[in-house]
Each structure stands twice: as structure tokens, then as C-alpha cells.
Design a protein around this motif. Structure first.
Motif, PDB file in Angstrom:
ATOM      1  N   UNK A   1       0.823  -1.203   0.000  1.00  0.00           N
ATOM      2  CA  UNK A   1       0.000   0.000   0.000  1.00  0.00           C
ATOM      3  C   UNK A   1       0.865   1.264   0.000  1.00  0.00           C
ATOM      4  N   UNK A   2       0.506   2.202  -0.861  1.00  0.00           N
ATOM      5  CA  UNK A   2       1.148   3.517  -0.940  1.00  0.00           C
ATOM      6  C   UNK A   2       2.562   3.472  -1.516  1.00  0.00           C
ATOM      7  N   UNK A   3       2.959   2.354  -2.114  1.00  0.00           N
ATOM      8  CA  UNK A   3       4.283   2.255  -2.746  1.00  0.00           C
ATOM      9  C   UNK A   3       4.094   2.363  -4.267  1.00  0.00           C
ATOM     10  N   UNK A   4       3.512   3.485  -4.698  1.00  0.00           N
ATOM     11  CA  UNK A   4       3.047   3.578  -6.066  1.00  0.00           C
ATOM     12  C   UNK A   4       4.172   3.595  -7.093  1.00  0.00           C
ATOM     13  N   UNK A   5       5.264   4.264  -6.818  1.00  0.00           N
ATOM     14  CA  UNK A   5       6.350   4.325  -7.805  1.00  0.00           C
ATOM     15  C   UNK A   5       6.973   2.948  -7.999  1.00  0.00           C
ATOM     16  N   UNK A   6       7.136   2.176  -6.903  1.00  0.00           N
ATOM     17  CA  UNK A   6       7.657   0.814  -7.030  1.00  0.00           C
ATOM     18  C   UNK A   6       6.642  -0.095  -7.722  1.00  0.00           C
ATOM     19  N   UNK A   7       5.379   0.082  -7.351  1.00  0.00           N
ATOM     20  CA  UNK A   7       4.342  -0.769  -7.930  1.00  0.00           C
ATOM     21  C   UNK A   7       4.198  -0.541  -9.421  1.00  0.00           C
ATOM     22  N   UNK A   8       4.484   0.668  -9.881  1.00  0.00           N
ATOM     23  CA  UNK A   8       4.383   0.953 -11.309  1.00  0.00           C
ATOM     24  C   UNK A   8       5.273   0.016 -12.125  1.00  0.00           C
ATOM     25  N   UNK A   9       6.449  -0.305 -11.613  1.00  0.00           N
ATOM     26  CA  UNK A   9       7.330  -1.257 -12.306  1.00  0.00           C
ATOM     27  C   UNK A   9       6.683  -2.633 -12.397  1.00  0.00           C
ATOM     28  N   UNK A  10       6.000  -3.036 -11.316  1.00  0.00           N
ATOM     29  CA  UNK A  10       5.321  -4.329 -11.330  1.00  0.00           C
ATOM     30  C   UNK A  10       4.141  -4.330 -12.297  1.00  0.00           C
ATOM     31  N   UNK A  11       3.446  -3.193 -12.394  1.00  0.00           N
ATOM     32  CA  UNK A  11       2.349  -3.082 -13.351  1.00  0.00           C
ATOM     33  C   UNK A  11       2.860  -3.294 -14.772  1.00  0.00           C
TER      34      UNK A  11
ATOM     35  N   UNK B   1     -10.593   5.083  -8.547  1.00  0.00           N
ATOM     36  CA  UNK B   1     -10.363   5.440  -7.137  1.00  0.00           C
ATOM     37  C   UNK B   1      -9.205   6.432  -7.038  1.00  0.00           C
ATOM     38  N   UNK B   2      -9.167   7.193  -5.972  1.00  0.00           N
ATOM     39  CA  UNK B   2      -8.119   8.206  -5.816  1.00  0.00           C
ATOM     40  C   UNK B   2      -6.737   7.565  -5.790  1.00  0.00           C
ATOM     41  N   UNK B   3      -6.615   6.413  -5.146  1.00  0.00           N
ATOM     42  CA  UNK B   3      -5.299   5.778  -5.073  1.00  0.00           C
ATOM     43  C   UNK B   3      -4.872   5.217  -6.422  1.00  0.00           C
ATOM     44  N   UNK B   4      -5.842   4.843  -7.281  1.00  0.00           N
ATOM     45  CA  UNK B   4      -5.498   4.363  -8.620  1.00  0.00           C
ATOM     46  C   UNK B   4      -4.886   5.508  -9.428  1.00  0.00           C
ATOM     47  N   UNK B   5      -5.434   6.693  -9.269  1.00  0.00           N
ATOM     48  CA  UNK B   5      -4.894   7.859  -9.972  1.00  0.00           C
ATOM     49  C   UNK B   5      -3.473   8.174  -9.527  1.00  0.00           C
ATOM     50  N   UNK B   6      -3.190   7.957  -8.241  1.00  0.00           N
ATOM     51  CA  UNK B   6      -1.826   8.155  -7.740  1.00  0.00           C
ATOM     52  C   UNK B   6      -0.862   7.200  -8.430  1.00  0.00           C
ATOM     53  N   UNK B   7      -1.268   5.951  -8.586  1.00  0.00           N
ATOM     54  CA  UNK B   7      -0.427   4.960  -9.254  1.00  0.00           C
ATOM     55  C   UNK B   7      -0.213   5.324 -10.719  1.00  0.00           C
ATOM     56  N   UNK B   8      -1.268   5.788 -11.394  1.00  0.00           N
ATOM     57  CA  UNK B   8      -1.167   6.092 -12.820  1.00  0.00           C
ATOM     58  C   UNK B   8      -0.164   7.207 -13.103  1.00  0.00           C
ATOM     59  N   UNK B   9       0.092   8.070 -12.136  1.00  0.00           N
ATOM     60  CA  UNK B   9       1.057   9.158 -12.340  1.00  0.00           C
ATOM     61  C   UNK B   9       2.443   8.636 -12.687  1.00  0.00           C
ATOM     62  N   UNK B  10       2.758   7.401 -12.263  1.00  0.00           N
ATOM     63  CA  UNK B  10       4.078   6.819 -12.500  1.00  0.00           C
ATOM     64  C   UNK B  10       4.093   5.881 -13.714  1.00  0.00           C
ATOM     65  N   UNK B  11       2.992   5.883 -14.488  1.00  0.00           N
ATOM     66  CA  UNK B  11       2.887   4.958 -15.607  1.00  0.00           C
ATOM     67  C   UNK B  11       2.755   5.709 -16.934  1.00  0.00           C
ATOM     68  N   UNK B  12       3.241   5.107 -18.028  1.00  0.00           N
ATOM     69  CA  UNK B  12       3.094   5.746 -19.337  1.00  0.00           C
ATOM     70  C   UNK B  12       1.684   5.585 -19.901  1.00  0.00           C
ATOM     71  N   UNK B  13       0.907   4.603 -19.393  1.00  0.00           N
ATOM     72  CA  UNK B  13      -0.442   4.363 -19.906  1.00  0.00           C
ATOM     73  C   UNK B  13      -1.437   5.280 -19.215  1.00  0.00           C
ATOM     74  N   UNK B  14      -2.366   5.843 -19.985  1.00  0.00           N
ATOM     75  CA  UNK B  14      -3.435   6.670 -19.446  1.00  0.00           C
ATOM     76  C   UNK B  14      -4.774   6.061 -19.844  1.00  0.00           C
TER      77      UNK B  14
END
Length: 326
Positions: A19-29, A222-235
Motif C-alpha cells: 500500500x502507498x508504494x506507487x512508484x515501485x508498484x508501477x514497475x510491477x504493473x 479510485x483516488x489511489x489508482x490515480x496516484x499509481x497512474x502518475x508513474x505509468x506511461x499508460x493513461x
């Protein structure tokens, strides 16, 4: 996606330590996305980081797609059996997103213990899992993003179900496979309720070698999904998907002109605006000449009524008045 499911996802992510590790999780996505695109049938359930990425990013997307199909299903009063079976249920996206009438039983076919555990942790009930396809007479069959893993080979058991609710990615080859399956279902006595409003040949399949049918919806994450998307190239402001609703019971509408499906985005061309529609085996478009004023903006996937006196020019239908959205 319901607030309850959002809360459940948050709890599971916290238990997984992601939870809340969005920049790291973006690599996993991105890793999970590569798994899906590899076409090797690899699943994301073996690594905790991949599980977290799926729950945080892909599950909200797929839940939104499923919910859109279920909304259409309920609006059309699509017939349902007393029992449900979800083929390739993964973490339970269909069951967790279901908003229709309650089934007497819901079985899930998922061979991964990790995916089963995620489903159980996300559910407010105790999901039922099975290792084989049961005799499907008397069942509504769900299959979401599962047929693509079969490489277009659909088990004969599927054709024994009373209804089929099929959701697939909006990729050209996978969507055209679904369109070919539509033809098989009709030959085996099924009626197509959606997205088609007719039982004729699919014009995108028979009159084109590259077009495919898909729907598009707007996505409110969800608000937390938007936080994760900030670190991703996909929109993903809008989501696309392909689907079929098929039943052994015929729909109540009789005439192809009684209802028409808008199957295309609004296309702004020189001198006119067009939108693809489907109501028969012919390829047709709504067309508005810009010199006559602003076009009616009809959401992709809408059902509309076509007046009998509409002007027709070749394969274009040119409305003079605003069309009724059903």
C-alpha cells in the motif's frame, strides 16, 4: 467499482505490504502488462508484487468493464438462470462486480491457489471454487478475459449453457475471434442480445478483414489508482472492451429498425461528422453535414431508435432531428 470493493483492495494491498508504494508498484504493473502481452498464457499470481500490481491497477479497470456489461444486461432484462459459473475467474472480478439479481449458486473455475486466496480475501462471502466445468444446462456462464487464453478454442461445454456473458480485450484479433464465436452461437440456436440488435451476419466480419466491434466507456478511478497512474506511461480516461450477451431465449424486439447500436466513436471528417452503427448485415453510418449545424453527440455503445423516414444516402443515414437514445 463499489466503495466496498475499493476498501477490500486497500486492505489486501496493506496485508501484502504494497500500500502507498506507487512508484515501485508501477514497475510491477509494467511487468504484468508484459506478461499479458506475451501471449504465453503466463499469469500474475506467482509473485506477491505481481498480485499487488494486478489488484491495484488491473482489477479496477476490469471491474469497470464488467460493471458496464452488467449494466447493459440489466437494462435489457437479459434472462438469467438460477446458477452462475465463471470460467477462468482469476481473483473473482465478475462475482465481485456483479450488480444483478442474486444467483442461488455461483461457482468459479480458477486453478491458481493464489488467485483463489485473493478472491476469498476480497469477498464478503465464501466463494465456491471448482476444478472442472460442470454440466452447464441451467447455468449462466461468465467468461471475462479468459477466452483469449484458450487461443480461440472454445470448449464444447460452453454451448450447453443457457446464457453466455463474454467479455474480452478490444484487440483486433481477439475481438474478431469473438465475432466468429457469435456466428457459431447463432448456428447452435442462441440469440444475441448485445451488443448486436440483430441475428444477421456481422458486417464488420463479413465485409471487412480488419475491423472489429468494441465498446468504450468513461472511467472514474479510485483516488489511489490515480496516484499509481502518475508513474505509468499508460493513461486510461476511457476504457474499451468487446463483449457478447447470448441466450437460448430470443430477445423481445422484433424489428431491426426498432433499435440500433452505435458501435463507433464520433468521426469528424471534412464537411460532415459520422458514427458507425449496427442493425443488420450491412455496414451503415449516421452522418451529419456540418453545413446543417452541430451533430448530435451520441455515446459509443448507445442504443438508439431510427425513424422510418430518415434520409438515406448510400450507407449513410442522415438525421434531421435528434435521435432518441433508449
Amino acid at each position: 467499482m463499489s466503495p466496498q470493493l475499493e476498501e477490500k483492495i486497500e486492505g489486501v494491498l496493506k496485508n501484502l505490504g504494497w500500500w502507498n508504494r506507487w512508484s515501485e508498484m508501477a514497475n510491477s504493473v509494467l511487468e504484468v502488462s508484459d506478461l499479458f502481452n506475451s501471449q504465453k498464457g503466463t499469469t500474475p499470481w506467482t509473485k506477491p508484487s505481481h498480485q499487488a500490481a494486478y489488484l491495484a491497477y488491473f482489477l479496477p479497470l476490469n471491474s469497470a468493464r464488467s460493471s458496464a456489461v452488467f449494466y447493459e444486461l440489466i437494462k435489457l432484462k437479459f434472462p438469467l438462470s438460477k446458477k452462475a459459473f465463471d470460467f477462468g475467474s482469476g481473483p473473482g472480478t465478475c462475482q465481485l462486480s456483479w450488480t444483478g439479481p442474486q444467483f442461488q449458486s455461483w461457482q468459479n473455475l480458477e486453478i491458481s491457489p493464489a488467485a483463489q486466496k485473493l478472491h476469498t480475501n476480497l469477498s464478503s462471502e465464501n466463494p465456491i471454487f471448482t476444478k472442472a466445468i460442470p454440466p452447464l444446462e441451467g447455468y449462466t456462464l461468465f467468461a471475462s478475459y479468459a477466452l483469449n487464453e484458450l487461443r480461440s478454442h472454445v470448449p464444447d461445454d460452453f454451448f450447453r449453457a443457457d446464457q453466455l456473458v463474454l467479455i474480452e480485450p478490444s484487440l483486433q484479433d481477439l475481438s474478431r475471434n469473438l465475432m466468429e464465436l457469435r456466428a457459431q452461437l447463432i448456428k447452435k440456436g442462441f440469440s444475441i442480445w448485445a451488443p448486436c440488435t440483430h441475428q444477421d451476419d456481422c458486417p464488420l466480419l463479413t465485409k471487412s478483414s480488419r475491423d472489429w466491434c468494441h465498446d468504450r466507456i468513461h472511467f472514474s478511478p479510485p483516488s489511489w489508482w490515480s496516484e499509481l497512474q502518475r508513474f505509468l506511461p499508460m493513461k486510461n480516461d476511457t476504457l474499451t472492451f468487446s463483449y457478447l450477451l447470448a441466450s437460448r431465449k430470443a430477445p423481445p424486439w422484433k424489428s431491426n429498425s426498432e433499435r440500433t447500436r452505435v458501435i463507433g466513436d464520433t468521426l469528424f471528417e471534412r464537411g460532415k461528422v459520422r458514427q458507425a452503427i449496427c442493425r443488420s448485415s450491412q455496414r451503415e453510418f449516421l452522418s451529419w453535414l456540418t453545413k446543417k449545424g452541430s451533430p448530435q453527440l451520441i455515446p459509443h455503445g448507445s442504443l438508439i431508435e431510427i425513424p422510418n423516414d430518415i434520409e438515406v444516402k448510400a450507407n449513410e443515414l442522415r438525421p434531421e432531428n435528434e435521435l432518441k437514445i433508449i
